[in-house]
Design a protein around this motif. Structure first.
Motif, PDB file in Angstrom:
ATOM      1  N   ARG A  77     -15.679   1.072   6.307  1.00 56.83           N
ATOM      2  CA  ARG A  77     -14.410   0.863   7.004  1.00 56.83           C
ATOM      3  C   ARG A  77     -14.538   0.023   8.273  1.00 56.83           C
ATOM      4  O   ARG A  77     -13.748  -0.887   8.513  1.00 56.83           O
ATOM      5  N   THR A  78     -15.508   0.365   9.104  1.00 55.39           N
ATOM      6  CA  THR A  78     -15.547  -0.295  10.414  1.00 55.39           C
ATOM      7  C   THR A  78     -15.798  -1.788  10.239  1.00 55.39           C
ATOM      8  O   THR A  78     -15.078  -2.627  10.783  1.00 55.39           O
ATOM      9  N   ARG A  93     -23.179  -2.523  15.310  1.00 55.62           N
ATOM     10  CA  ARG A  93     -23.495  -1.101  15.059  1.00 55.62           C
ATOM     11  C   ARG A  93     -25.005  -0.975  15.001  1.00 55.62           C
ATOM     12  O   ARG A  93     -25.676  -1.805  14.370  1.00 55.62           O
ATOM     13  N   HIS A 153     -18.452   5.661  19.780  1.00 53.25           N
ATOM     14  CA  HIS A 153     -17.807   4.862  18.734  1.00 53.25           C
ATOM     15  C   HIS A 153     -16.389   4.550  19.217  1.00 53.25           C
ATOM     16  O   HIS A 153     -15.408   5.076  18.696  1.00 53.25           O
ATOM     17  N   GLN A 172     -13.421   3.584  16.850  1.00 59.64           N
ATOM     18  CA  GLN A 172     -12.891   4.679  16.045  1.00 59.64           C
ATOM     19  C   GLN A 172     -11.938   5.511  16.904  1.00 59.64           C
ATOM     20  O   GLN A 172     -10.882   5.949  16.444  1.00 59.64           O
ATOM     21  N   ARG A 191     -20.641  10.919  16.666  1.00 60.11           N
ATOM     22  CA  ARG A 191     -20.282  10.026  17.785  1.00 60.11           C
ATOM     23  C   ARG A 191     -18.775   9.842  17.903  1.00 60.11           C
ATOM     24  O   ARG A 191     -18.261   9.590  18.996  1.00 60.11           O
ATOM     25  N   THR A 192     -18.046   9.984  16.779  1.00 60.07           N
ATOM     26  CA  THR A 192     -16.589   9.809  16.880  1.00 60.07           C
ATOM     27  C   THR A 192     -15.987  10.953  17.699  1.00 60.07           C
ATOM     28  O   THR A 192     -15.052  10.743  18.461  1.00 60.07           O
ATOM     29  N   ARG A 209     -17.830  14.883   9.096  1.00 68.16           N
ATOM     30  CA  ARG A 209     -18.951  15.036   8.170  1.00 68.16           C
ATOM     31  C   ARG A 209     -20.185  15.511   8.937  1.00 68.16           C
ATOM     32  O   ARG A 209     -20.389  15.094  10.089  1.00 68.16           O
ATOM     33  N   GLN A 265     -23.732  15.013   9.941  1.00 70.95           N
ATOM     34  CA  GLN A 265     -24.386  13.694  10.038  1.00 70.95           C
ATOM     35  C   GLN A 265     -25.837  13.754   9.544  1.00 70.95           C
ATOM     36  O   GLN A 265     -26.777  13.819  10.343  1.00 70.95           O
ATOM     37  N   PRO A 267     -12.568  10.572  10.433  1.00 71.39           N
ATOM     38  CA  PRO A 267     -12.959   9.164  10.573  1.00 71.39           C
ATOM     39  C   PRO A 267     -13.426   8.566   9.252  1.00 71.39           C
ATOM     40  O   PRO A 267     -13.476   7.342   9.112  1.00 71.39           O
ATOM     41  N   LEU A 268     -13.797   9.423   8.315  1.00 78.30           N
ATOM     42  CA  LEU A 268     -14.338   9.034   7.008  1.00 78.30           C
ATOM     43  C   LEU A 268     -15.690   8.313   7.203  1.00 78.30           C
ATOM     44  O   LEU A 268     -15.896   7.713   8.249  1.00 78.30           O
ATOM     45  N   PRO A 269     -16.620   8.328   6.310  1.00 82.47           N
ATOM     46  CA  PRO A 269     -16.488   8.888   4.974  1.00 82.47           C
ATOM     47  C   PRO A 269     -16.517  10.429   4.970  1.00 82.47           C
ATOM     48  O   PRO A 269     -17.175  11.031   5.807  1.00 82.47           O
TER      49      PRO A 269
HETATM   50  C1  NCD Z   1     -17.973   7.332  11.394  1.00 79.32           C
HETATM   51  C2  NCD Z   1     -19.237   6.792  12.036  1.00 79.32           C
HETATM   52  O1  NCD Z   1     -19.790   5.796  11.584  1.00 79.32           O
HETATM   53  O2  NCD Z   1     -19.640   7.394  13.018  1.00 79.32           O
HETATM   54  N1  NCD Z   1     -17.476   6.495  10.403  1.00 79.32           N
HETATM   55  C3  NCD Z   1     -16.638   5.465  10.747  1.00 79.32           C
HETATM   56  O3  NCD Z   1     -17.002   4.570  11.476  1.00 79.32           O
HETATM   57  N2  NCD Z   1     -15.381   5.519  10.303  1.00 79.32           N
HETATM   58  C4  NCD Z   1     -18.081   8.741  10.967  1.00 79.32           C
HETATM   59  C5  NCD Z   1     -19.210   9.131  10.062  1.00 79.32           C
HETATM   60  O4  NCD Z   1     -19.992   8.305   9.609  1.00 79.32           O
HETATM   61  O5  NCD Z   1     -19.274  10.327   9.783  1.00 79.32           O
END
Ligand code: NCD
Length: 308
Positions: A51-52, A101, A129, A132, A162-163, A225, A227, A263-265
């Motif tokens: 996504r990002t 990233r 992040h 996000q 981090r989100t 999620r 991590q 934030p997904l996934p």
């Molecule tokens: C998040 C991330 O990368 O921190 N994903 C994102 O950028 N949408 C969340 C995650 O990976 O769990």
């Protein structure tokens, strides 16, 4: 502001301005079709992303700009041992703005100290992040109509996510926020956040390990999620990964206007039977992510042109 490394680089007023610009882009996207014509965004992703990275790239393309970058860090000179500083000195010759990233906390900050062009942190290790968080704030503002006076449940991996860390930094500054921290004992929010922004801004905080018992009080539920990539051992991950699984039956206890964000996934933490519930906003959230990134790209490029 030249770079965006952490969400506190932005004042509340600057966040409001980005949200207004994003509202305007949503209303009249045609007006922005050429906004970044002849500008190039480089995406340097040293960690996986769907996504990002794609939302940054699609935002830039829809603004009339160009994109370049690598999708697989193993194909970059980083594998030969090149430093982040030298990579940045290279890429700034080819791009006007860089989204980065990196698995190492602080890498985008280090990059920003060497870079002539704006650097956007697209996630650094378990740290920050900020884009996000802009996505999350824009989603909450659009869907709830406000960023104040909300009970916000943060559920899952509050230690490594981090989100969550960036969202805590951001929302602590708004009036009337109560955080409900929902996590297993081993995955609680780091002390630097509970002792930092939460204490400094006198934010109301409750902590629990039970999602069901607290669901009915929440205006926003932010699921995350566990991590896996930040764990030291797989056995701990396996033990903790399914600590919370939100399903449709549980939502009977929730407010009718609850906003469910992620934030997904997702891995397993939201059952598929929640997806059709009108309170499930996580797919719309990723659409909003592209719009607010458009606003950010425009605004950083404008500032950069003024500073040059
Ligand atoms: C998040 C991330 O990368 O921190 N994903 C994102 O950028 N949408 C969340 C995650 O990976 O769990």
């Amino acid at each position: 502001m030249k770079h965006l490394i952490q969400i506190s680089d932005l004042s509340e007023q600057e966040i409001d301005e980005l949200i207004s610009l994003a509202d305007d882009i949503l209303q009249d996207s045609a007006r922005y079709r050429e906004a970044l014509r002849h500008k190039t965004l480089a995406t340097l992703f040293f960690e996986p992303s769907t996504r990002t990275r794609l939302s940054f790239e699609s935002a830039m393309l829809e603004l009339g700009g160009n994109v370049l970058g690598f999708a697989d860090p193993n194909s970059s000179s980083a594998t030969k041992g090149e430093s982040v500083a030298d990579t940045i000195r290279t890429v700034e010759c080819y791009a006007d703005i860089i989204a980065m990233r990196h698995p190492k906390e602080g890498a985008p900050l280090a990059a920003s100290m060497k870079s002539r062009v704006p650097i956007i942190n697209a996630g650094d290790g378990g740290h920050h992040h900020p884009t996000q968080t802009l996505t999350d704030l824009f989603t909450i503002k659009r869907e709830k109509g406000r960023l104040t006076n909300l009970v916000v449940g943060l559920c899952g991996d509050l230690k490594f996510g981090r989100t969550v860390h960036s969202l805590v930094h951001a929302m602590s500054r708004y009036d009337g926020i109560t955080f409900v921290l929902i996590s297993p004992e081993e995955l609680t929010l780091p002390d630097y956040l509970t002792e930092g922004p939460l204490k400094r801004d006198n934010v109301r905080v409750a902590a629990t390990n039970s999602l069901v018992s607290t669901l009915g009080e929440l205006d926003v539920l932010y699921m995350t999620r566990v991590q896996r990539e930040r764990f030291f051992n797989e056995a701990d991950y396996v033990r903790l990964k399914d600590s919370y699984i939100l399903n449709r039956a549980m939502l009977e206890h929730a407010k009718p206007d609850l906003a469910i964000l992620h934030p997904l996934p997702r891995v397993n933490e939201i059952a598929a039977d929640v997806d059709d519930d009108p309170r499930a906003l996580y797919f719309r959230q990723m659409f909003y992510g592209k719009i607010i990134r458009k606003a950010l790209l425009i605004s950083l490029m404008r500032n950069y042109e003024c500073l040059k």
